[in-house]
Design a protein around this motif. Structure first.
Motif, short mmCIF file in Angstrom:
data_model
loop_
_atom_site.label_atom_id
_atom_site.label_comp_id
_atom_site.label_asym_id
_atom_site.label_seq_id
_atom_site.Cartn_x
_atom_site.Cartn_y
_atom_site.Cartn_z
N THR A 191 -50.34 58.87 -22.45
CA THR A 191 -50.86 59.81 -23.40
C THR A 191 -50.42 59.10 -24.63
O THR A 191 -49.21 58.86 -25.00
CB THR A 191 -50.05 61.03 -23.21
OG1 THR A 191 -50.34 61.56 -21.92
CG2 THR A 191 -50.60 61.99 -24.09
N THR A 192 -51.40 59.09 -25.53
CA THR A 192 -50.99 58.37 -26.80
C THR A 192 -51.33 59.46 -27.66
O THR A 192 -51.97 60.42 -27.45
CB THR A 192 -51.97 57.07 -27.18
OG1 THR A 192 -53.49 57.56 -27.38
CG2 THR A 192 -51.97 56.13 -26.02
N TRP A 193 -50.47 59.38 -28.85
CA TRP A 193 -50.47 60.22 -29.95
C TRP A 193 -50.35 59.56 -31.24
O TRP A 193 -49.85 58.64 -31.28
CB TRP A 193 -49.26 61.28 -29.62
CG TRP A 193 -48.22 60.56 -29.38
CD1 TRP A 193 -47.49 60.02 -28.25
CD2 TRP A 193 -47.11 60.29 -30.47
NE1 TRP A 193 -46.27 59.63 -28.49
CE2 TRP A 193 -46.02 59.53 -29.85
CE3 TRP A 193 -47.07 60.53 -31.85
CZ2 TRP A 193 -44.76 59.09 -30.29
CZ3 TRP A 193 -45.93 59.84 -32.48
CH2 TRP A 193 -44.82 59.43 -31.82
N GLY A 194 -50.62 60.19 -32.32
CA GLY A 194 -50.19 59.83 -33.52
C GLY A 194 -51.44 59.19 -34.46
O GLY A 194 -52.69 59.07 -33.86
N GLU A 195 -51.28 59.48 -35.69
CA GLU A 195 -52.27 58.89 -36.71
C GLU A 195 -51.88 57.69 -37.64
O GLU A 195 -50.58 57.46 -37.65
CB GLU A 195 -52.47 60.13 -37.81
CG GLU A 195 -53.42 61.29 -36.99
CD GLU A 195 -52.82 62.12 -36.13
OE1 GLU A 195 -53.12 62.55 -35.13
OE2 GLU A 195 -51.29 62.49 -36.73
N SER A 196 -52.88 57.15 -38.11
CA SER A 196 -52.76 55.91 -38.70
C SER A 196 -51.83 56.03 -39.75
O SER A 196 -50.97 54.93 -40.03
CB SER A 196 -53.94 55.30 -39.38
OG SER A 196 -53.86 54.25 -40.08
N HIS A 197 -51.64 57.18 -40.72
CA HIS A 197 -50.89 57.07 -41.41
C HIS A 197 -49.86 58.22 -41.60
O HIS A 197 -49.36 58.73 -42.60
CB HIS A 197 -51.75 57.24 -43.01
CG HIS A 197 -52.19 55.92 -43.28
ND1 HIS A 197 -53.24 54.97 -42.48
CD2 HIS A 197 -52.12 55.18 -44.41
CE1 HIS A 197 -53.49 53.98 -43.06
NE2 HIS A 197 -52.91 54.00 -44.38
N GLY A 198 -49.69 58.57 -40.35
CA GLY A 198 -48.57 59.75 -40.14
C GLY A 198 -47.27 59.05 -40.08
O GLY A 198 -47.12 57.77 -40.31
N PRO A 199 -46.13 59.70 -39.75
CA PRO A 199 -44.66 58.86 -39.45
C PRO A 199 -44.81 58.05 -38.40
O PRO A 199 -43.98 56.89 -38.75
CB PRO A 199 -43.75 60.10 -39.39
CG PRO A 199 -44.63 61.51 -39.13
CD PRO A 199 -46.22 61.28 -39.38
N ALA A 200 -45.46 57.93 -37.22
CA ALA A 200 -45.48 57.22 -36.43
C ALA A 200 -46.59 57.47 -35.31
O ALA A 200 -47.40 58.40 -35.37
CB ALA A 200 -44.20 57.31 -35.58
N ILE A 201 -46.59 56.50 -34.23
CA ILE A 201 -47.65 56.67 -33.38
C ILE A 201 -46.68 56.18 -31.85
O ILE A 201 -45.76 56.02 -31.98
CB ILE A 201 -48.80 55.82 -33.37
CG1 ILE A 201 -48.33 54.25 -33.35
CG2 ILE A 201 -49.75 56.20 -34.68
CD1 ILE A 201 -49.69 53.57 -33.34
N GLY A 202 -47.47 56.60 -31.04
CA GLY A 202 -46.68 56.18 -29.65
C GLY A 202 -47.42 56.36 -28.39
O GLY A 202 -48.48 57.11 -28.54
N ALA A 203 -46.94 56.09 -27.33
CA ALA A 203 -47.38 56.45 -26.05
C ALA A 203 -46.53 56.97 -25.05
O ALA A 203 -45.23 56.50 -25.13
CB ALA A 203 -48.08 55.01 -25.48
N THR A 204 -46.92 57.87 -24.35
CA THR A 204 -45.92 58.56 -23.38
C THR A 204 -46.54 57.88 -21.93
O THR A 204 -47.42 58.13 -21.79
CB THR A 204 -45.97 60.24 -23.19
OG1 THR A 204 -45.86 60.60 -24.58
CG2 THR A 204 -44.79 60.64 -22.26
N VAL A 205 -45.66 57.07 -21.15
CA VAL A 205 -45.96 56.75 -19.70
C VAL A 205 -45.48 57.67 -18.83
O VAL A 205 -44.02 57.65 -18.82
CB VAL A 205 -45.57 55.33 -19.61
CG1 VAL A 205 -45.75 54.96 -18.19
CG2 VAL A 205 -46.49 54.63 -20.49
#
Lengths: 367, 367, 367, 367
Positions: free
Chosen positions: A13-27
């Motif tokens: 599951t990926t989350w996050g925006e280009s210019h937000g605080p962070a992006i990431g993935a939950t495996v």
């Protein structure tokens, strides 16, 4: 598969925006007891990282991945692995223009029409930056594959840039890591360097074709009728930003073949069946044959270009737009590690699915 | 999506083997109150039915669909709709040879390697017969779409047979129903008739390209990042037997375009934004733009041919195989209604997903 | 529902261990355009936060939630919402003993037997700390419910501590927020305070029963046969740590009733059907009636107690264990906001499911 | 889990209405190579079949199951197994009254409110007849379990009818098959026979509690945090018609226990850890311990009774209803094989999930 999750058992599951605080993935669903450290993932992220050559966007992102959960004393525990990549280069530039005008060929307008709201900063959720999360997740999949399918390798490379395809006669695996385009054809790399440099200077962009090959995958991965290995590979690649076509083996060219030409004839070899050719791309009836699995996808040109294009504003006025800023002249280059990552996730997912339904051992034998 | 189920909310599960007692589809998640009778589904099944021209297999199947549940007094009730199609033409032929030898290019060998057991009669589960269930399910989706998206239409057609592509300049929607190939190019139909007849007589087979267009779909269908409309369309088409490539809009050709050439410029029209072109195939960032949604797929040639091909037996001996019997010289023809059916299921599924997350009304407006 | 994800359309995935760097929840499928700020979630987290009274664990955690994605300028965008809660009070204590010995009644032994590895620090993934992520996700659900079902409220409270049940005749909604046990019976609160204080001092622990009521939910939520509203509520509550039983309406007591006693008779009221009673707990055939939805669950006593219990070590030796440290004498207290949060997620999920299948308007009318 | 599908990997989808042409279950994800014939399923269906004693409905249904797919030469092939049960006793009675009036305590009113349409004949989709499909699916699961977990057994029995609970001191496994109530307490059976006969004659009905025990299940089944074994068991049982409460081990009674009383102490035995008690019902932290897995559920009394109850009509008029016809005075009796079937499906599903993530071998060892 839900909106932002991919996979049946090995689920990202990926989350996050280009210019937000962070992006990431939950495996979720990762097998336990697999050695995993952030550095193992970082090597793959570094391949996708912007700013590594003049042919990719000059945005500077460290793309440093942190593992927040699911690993204890350097081993996966079987619980969710959260990987976070902080956004560090969010220039305080004015996004006013692209907040008001829609870039032709970009997701700006569809996000607006669907949700009535979008984060315009750097493309928000639709930014290619999301693919860094995929690469991190793919890195986890690769480490698991090392233990479950030791001889398996996954390699991506570019086979076409704009109108210029590689010459398959010059295919050399060793070249792939030696040029900024991840291409096995050294001569193509030279040609593309000049071609892309010209294009970049003119503020234009161009598409590409990427091929990913899985070598050493066991036979038997996949399942009829909707959980096919090629179905999931197609979904995986088509879900990558800017991808407009996906092919397995002969792909679209299979249409032009006769049954005789398309048949991969079979002969017994020392270790089981061998095939005279691989038109099928390693998959028959949705299930792997044991040959190389070959998937290919086309990436369209970046929509952010310097040439003015006609468009409209949110308030419905006709206007023009020019996209300045740092952009990839050929986003296909950085799509190579992304395609590899998605392939790794799909292959591992199907290994787990197969183990669930059929068990670890070989099921059907020949001879 | 699980092994034999497709869709998020409008979910179809197909079951059955080519020569078992019956095949069928279970549709779950259908909206209630939709008028539905077996005859409405039968019209689509009749298009896919074998034996309608000399260009399709001479197997005779009535393909009569029965609705066993989920409909009361001619209306859907919101509960699962079970549709069953009895197999009537299971010739008592000897399947001994294909039970022992693997047809090159066919799923025989992978089913065997995966499961250690397979139903060899008529290809069992891997038979193209499974696609009749999809057409039935697609028929249900079409009836629901009539109520939820009244102006929407879904049309499939062949655009290439073997090496012979249609001439887009001769594209005529009205021709599609007037030739046995569902092609909009009457001249191509004439050419193909001769070409395929020769091929059929020689016991050969050939591939094809099918295009499906959804007209009148609203903007806003789809979702980032894995639940994209194009992801699901790609999965839907790639899940069809014999499909080796899927394209959206420009597809693989997008690789050769520059950003300028690929941009679909936008101008305000009387009813909202209009586009100068449709390279995107109606989808940007995984979400529909409101333009025609264009998906295309390549079908490989049938592996069942009269020319002997080298293969091996289950016991590991080298041998040859010739596939006699009734087969489609160009299975792409019958893939046209199947592609339409899958598109109908995907579009309806995304209409329901959109309604769930965003509601019925338009969300973002322009102007 | 996969391993660490809950929900059909409003999907929450929680991640993180008690003593890792952080825990959190990813919410996917949230409707766009909903006002959301971290402070709105914090109020619910503060209710679950440890250390607020002498009756809960003295672990000090700020439980400050950060929103990392999915919100732009104070509104949800329809993309994944990542909420992270940093772990701040990871005392550098020695976990040697519980790393080697299994606490009876605790998940230590089953994690070990399943995975062969576990994070023993503070219970790792099996810690009740995970429920903070649920509360954050439930807070998002509550904000969405405000817009989709304005009159709806969700209230949890304790109805039994150890052997001491409340007196329903003293039920007073206004009392719930006025005692540390979230109970509507002020007299019970007094009794429990003394009872639990004694228990706490002796290093023991005790179970509890929590009830959650949803008022103002529309009729029609839920679906046959596996997607029932009560099925999902049961799953939601049973998934909470330490829960051993779940009841809807009369619950287990329904077994003792006759059909006459159990029937909730119906009469027309000014706004539609009204019921003489609510034995059903607001759900018939898996679908809400429009009455209060009543769900109840039992929480077992914390397994961490001061009295020595017999156990074994990882190396298979018989031994005893005493669990020192900071623990909840009655974990049921902090389960109240958790039960509310899970109810909020389930109700919203079913509102979205209903909207998808049936649309926004009322479907069946009476009168 | 979607609307009419249950399970992660071993997935059952049931379909059909009480008085339609047929009902059935589609099983997807079944391992290949398992011996399966209709007769193996029929034995379980015969236990649930109506009309076997005066204590169950006198509706006469052969409940003969046909396998339509997924089995070849007596072995499962790994493809979907379609099981169909024709409805044979659809009396041509007048359903006019229950089509117009809502039975209190029945799903009539909620189906109407949700969908605006329902099949009133025999309760349509909400009929307990749907559970025959579950029993068929459970029969498949049992055959697979024979090969994957040879020592495992699943046994259900009644422990309470109306206010009359069994005496656990008289528990005798051998009694379960010797009385029409599937109870291990022979004296209770005698008491219940008289009690229920009186109730039946008066046209009333009563609830019951059913317990299902899984003996011989390996440790390690289940997963944090939402894919818990107890979560899925709770969902499985709550999804059965008329169930209002579910308990694991001590269940609701766990609330009254102290930590000391609730702890199942551990000692090394000859084959690994042994427990002094089983308050946990064989599950800790959502994962099986290797002890007996104990799940219990309460079934409410049938809402179809002879005593007039107040209700309303579809057109909104106050009225009364009496439900004549053939009904179960205690539907809990026939719920016993249904509970067993659901437990079989859940256990097999988790065996497959475990094999997928962790592999076949034992992972964590003690000693």
């Amino acid at each position: 598969m839900s909106l932002n999750t991919f996979g049946h058992l090995f689920r990202i599951t990926t989350w996050g925006e280009s210019h937000g605080p962070a992006i990431g993935a939950t495996v979720d669903g990762c097998p336990p007891g697999v050695t995993l450290e952030a550095a193992m993932l970082q090597q793959w992220l570094d391949r996708r990282k912007p700013g590594t050559s003049k042919f990719t966007t000059q945005r500077r992102e460290a793309d440093a991945v942190e593992i927040l959960s699911g690993v204890y004393e350097g081993q996966t525990t079987g619980t969710p692995i959260q990987m976070m990549i902080r956004n560090t280069d969010q220039r305080s530039k004015d996004y006013g223009e692209i907040a008001e005008k829609f870039r032709p060929g970009h997701a700006d307008i569809t996000y607006h029409l669907k949700y009535g709201i979008r984060d315009p900063r750097g493309g928000g959720r639709s930014s290619a930056r999301e693919t860094a999360s995929r690469v991190a997740a793919g890195g986890v999949a690769r480490e698991v594959l090392k233990t479950l399918a030791p001889g398996l390798s996954i390699t991506g490379y570019m086979v076409q840039m704009g109108p210029h395809a590689i010459n398959r006669a010059r295919f050399d695996w060793d070249q792939i890591d030696r040029n900024p385009f991840w291409t096995p054809d050294a001569a193509a790399a030279d040609l593309w360097a000049q071609y892309l440099d010209d294009l970049r200077k003119s503020g234009s962009s161009v598409g590409a074709v990427v091929e990913v090959v899985v070598r050493g995958a066991p036979a038997g991965l996949g399942a009829p009728v909707y959980g096919k290995l090629d179905t999931d590979l197609a979904a995986a690649m088509m879900s990558i930003n800017a991808v407009k076509g996906v092919e397995i083996g002969e792909g679209m060219a299979a249409a032009a073949l006769t049954g005789e030409a398309n048949a991969d004839e079979i002969r017994m070899g020392p270790n089981g069946p061998e095939y005279s050719s691989n038109h099928a791309g390693g998959i028959l009836g949705g299930i792997s044959t044991g040959q190389d699995i070959v998937v290919r996808f086309a990436v369209k040109p970046t929509s952010s270009i310097l040439t003015p294009r006609k468009t409209v504003t949110k308030s419905g006025e006709n206007t023009e737009i020019v996209t300045k800023g740092r952009h990839d002249p050929c986003v296909g280059i950085r799509a190579v590690p992304v395609g590899e990552a998605m392939a790794a996730c799909v292959i591992l997912d199907h290994l787990l699915l197969h183990r669930a339904q059929v068990g670890d051992g070989p099921r059907g034998v020949i001879g």
